[in-house]
Scaffold this motif. Sequence first.
Motif, PDB file in Angstrom:
ATOM      1  N   GLY A 184       0.813  -1.212   0.000  1.00  0.00           N
ATOM      2  CA  GLY A 184       0.000   0.000   0.000  1.00  0.00           C
ATOM      3  C   GLY A 184       0.844   1.259   0.000  1.00  0.00           C
ATOM      4  O   GLY A 184       2.070   1.221  -0.106  1.00  0.00           O
ATOM      5  N   ARG A 185       0.152   2.391   0.132  1.00  0.00           N
ATOM      6  CA  ARG A 185       0.810   3.699   0.148  1.00  0.00           C
ATOM      7  C   ARG A 185       0.475   4.405   1.459  1.00  0.00           C
ATOM      8  O   ARG A 185      -0.649   4.336   1.947  1.00  0.00           O
ATOM      9  CB  ARG A 185       0.345   4.539  -1.037  1.00  0.00           C
ATOM     10  N   ARG A 186       1.473   5.060   1.996  1.00  0.00           N
ATOM     11  CA  ARG A 186       1.275   5.792   3.247  1.00  0.00           C
ATOM     12  C   ARG A 186       0.141   6.805   3.126  1.00  0.00           C
ATOM     13  O   ARG A 186      -0.007   7.475   2.107  1.00  0.00           O
ATOM     14  CB  ARG A 186       2.556   6.537   3.623  1.00  0.00           C
ATOM     15  N   GLY A 187      -0.662   6.885   4.178  1.00  0.00           N
ATOM     16  CA  GLY A 187      -1.717   7.889   4.219  1.00  0.00           C
ATOM     17  C   GLY A 187      -2.938   7.558   3.389  1.00  0.00           C
ATOM     18  O   GLY A 187      -3.857   8.387   3.297  1.00  0.00           O
ATOM     19  N   ARG A 188      -2.988   6.363   2.813  1.00  0.00           N
ATOM     20  CA  ARG A 188      -4.126   5.970   1.981  1.00  0.00           C
ATOM     21  C   ARG A 188      -4.996   4.945   2.715  1.00  0.00           C
ATOM     22  O   ARG A 188      -4.539   4.241   3.604  1.00  0.00           O
ATOM     23  CB  ARG A 188      -3.644   5.370   0.659  1.00  0.00           C
ATOM     24  N   GLY A 189      -6.237   4.852   2.313  1.00  0.00           N
ATOM     25  CA  GLY A 189      -7.138   3.843   2.866  1.00  0.00           C
ATOM     26  C   GLY A 189      -7.889   4.326   4.095  1.00  0.00           C
ATOM     27  O   GLY A 189      -7.778   5.484   4.516  1.00  0.00           O
ATOM     28  N   LYS A 190      -8.671   3.434   4.669  1.00  0.00           N
ATOM     29  CA  LYS A 190      -9.513   3.789   5.807  1.00  0.00           C
ATOM     30  C   LYS A 190      -8.675   4.158   7.030  1.00  0.00           C
ATOM     31  O   LYS A 190      -7.625   3.564   7.273  1.00  0.00           O
ATOM     32  CB  LYS A 190     -10.464   2.635   6.134  1.00  0.00           C
ATOM     33  N   LYS A 191      -9.182   5.113   7.790  1.00  0.00           N
ATOM     34  CA  LYS A 191      -8.478   5.568   8.994  1.00  0.00           C
ATOM     35  C   LYS A 191      -8.811   4.629  10.159  1.00  0.00           C
ATOM     36  O   LYS A 191      -9.944   4.180  10.315  1.00  0.00           O
ATOM     37  CB  LYS A 191      -8.896   6.999   9.328  1.00  0.00           C
ATOM     38  N   PHE A 192      -7.805   4.352  10.974  1.00  0.00           N
ATOM     39  CA  PHE A 192      -7.988   3.485  12.133  1.00  0.00           C
ATOM     40  C   PHE A 192      -8.709   4.236  13.249  1.00  0.00           C
ATOM     41  O   PHE A 192      -8.439   5.418  13.488  1.00  0.00           O
ATOM     42  CB  PHE A 192      -6.642   2.971  12.635  1.00  0.00           C
ATOM     43  N   ILE A 193      -9.601   3.516  13.954  1.00  0.00           N
ATOM     44  CA  ILE A 193     -10.367   4.129  15.032  1.00  0.00           C
ATOM     45  C   ILE A 193     -10.298   3.260  16.292  1.00  0.00           C
ATOM     46  O   ILE A 193     -10.141   2.044  16.220  1.00  0.00           O
ATOM     47  CB  ILE A 193     -11.839   4.368  14.622  1.00  0.00           C
ATOM     48  N   GLU A 194     -10.397   3.914  17.424  1.00  0.00           N
ATOM     49  CA  GLU A 194     -10.318   3.248  18.722  1.00  0.00           C
ATOM     50  C   GLU A 194     -11.352   2.117  18.810  1.00  0.00           C
ATOM     51  O   GLU A 194     -12.501   2.263  18.404  1.00  0.00           O
ATOM     52  CB  GLU A 194     -10.582   4.272  19.834  1.00  0.00           C
ATOM     53  N   GLY A 195     -10.900   0.961  19.335  1.00  0.00           N
ATOM     54  CA  GLY A 195     -11.805  -0.162  19.564  1.00  0.00           C
ATOM     55  C   GLY A 195     -11.965  -1.111  18.390  1.00  0.00           C
ATOM     56  O   GLY A 195     -12.684  -2.108  18.494  1.00  0.00           O
ATOM     57  N   MET A 196     -11.289  -0.838  17.279  1.00  0.00           N
ATOM     58  CA  MET A 196     -11.392  -1.769  16.148  1.00  0.00           C
ATOM     59  C   MET A 196     -10.418  -2.935  16.352  1.00  0.00           C
ATOM     60  O   MET A 196      -9.454  -2.835  17.117  1.00  0.00           O
ATOM     61  CB  MET A 196     -11.120  -1.060  14.821  1.00  0.00           C
ATOM     62  N   ALA A 197     -10.686  -4.037  15.701  1.00  0.00           N
ATOM     63  CA  ALA A 197      -9.826  -5.221  15.790  1.00  0.00           C
ATOM     64  C   ALA A 197      -9.614  -5.789  14.399  1.00  0.00           C
ATOM     65  O   ALA A 197     -10.554  -5.854  13.593  1.00  0.00           O
ATOM     66  CB  ALA A 197     -10.449  -6.283  16.698  1.00  0.00           C
ATOM     67  N   VAL A 198      -8.369  -6.194  14.129  1.00  0.00           N
ATOM     68  CA  VAL A 198      -8.023  -6.706  12.801  1.00  0.00           C
ATOM     69  C   VAL A 198      -7.112  -7.919  12.921  1.00  0.00           C
ATOM     70  O   VAL A 198      -6.461  -8.132  13.949  1.00  0.00           O
ATOM     71  CB  VAL A 198      -7.311  -5.625  11.944  1.00  0.00           C
ATOM     72  N   ALA A 199      -7.083  -8.688  11.855  1.00  0.00           N
ATOM     73  CA  ALA A 199      -6.089  -9.747  11.674  1.00  0.00           C
ATOM     74  C   ALA A 199      -5.087  -9.241  10.640  1.00  0.00           C
ATOM     75  O   ALA A 199      -5.457  -8.968   9.498  1.00  0.00           O
ATOM     76  CB  ALA A 199      -6.749 -11.037  11.201  1.00  0.00           C
TER      77      ALA A 199
END
Length: 268
Positions: A184-199
């Motif tokens: 990916g590219r820096r600063g692109r895509g969805k912004k991370f938010i408190e309380g989210m969980a990912v693999a």
Amino acid sequence: MIITKNKEELELMRESAQIVSRTLGIIAKEIKPGVTTLQLDKIAEEYIRSQDAIPGFLGLYDFPNTLCVSPNAQVVHGIPNDKPLEEGDIISVDCGAVKNGFYGDHAYTFEVGEVAPEIKQLLKVTKESLYIGIKEFKLGNRVGDVGYAIQKHAEDHGYGVVRELVGHGLGTKMHEDPEMPNYGRRGRGKKFIEGMAVAIEPMINLGTKRIKQLRDGWTILTADGKPSAHFEHDVALVDGNPQLLSTFDYIYESLGIKSEEEDEFRQT
């Protein structure tokens, strides 16, 4: 839409993730030449069920087993079979479990006996890229920041980064928003938010980034037949920073490995 979790829900997710962690620790003791992946699958299913949990992969999208086991040139989604493992193989073991309505899902690539130095290096760099990516999973960053960090580390070592398969959000479903590519590219895509969980799960090839699929409709292989490595953790965004829900500690305990790699991402 990203689905955030409160602290109680994240603790339930941690419980599911830790069941997977312990399962992989048990599997680690069994991986050796002569063992079949069907034997590993049976052990995993029995343990998960003993924890009042359900195998997360079994029946998901009609997948036939508890584990995805992918040796050597198989990238992911390998189906367990009765072919014995051989000295010098590597094998990605990806496992899921559901308890209290929440999924745990992570993976580790194991060595079978002694493996070639170039393959050891592939595993080392792939696991490094996992933690480099996790460091970028913080408030204010975006999906592209994680993908860029993983891609740069892998490609700086001359490896191919798989494009078609990605990490993902995790919760009451195995696959939630957002998708988490390993490029990916820096600063692109969805912004991370408190309380989210990912693999987060780098899939890195010794050679080309290109892949192909077997006729079984599941197994993904490298297009050039060279080995691939895969490591995966479940991570939550807590107080603005990444916090591991899963752990490799049980694997390391089984294999006699000492590691401090997870320390900065532990629950405080």
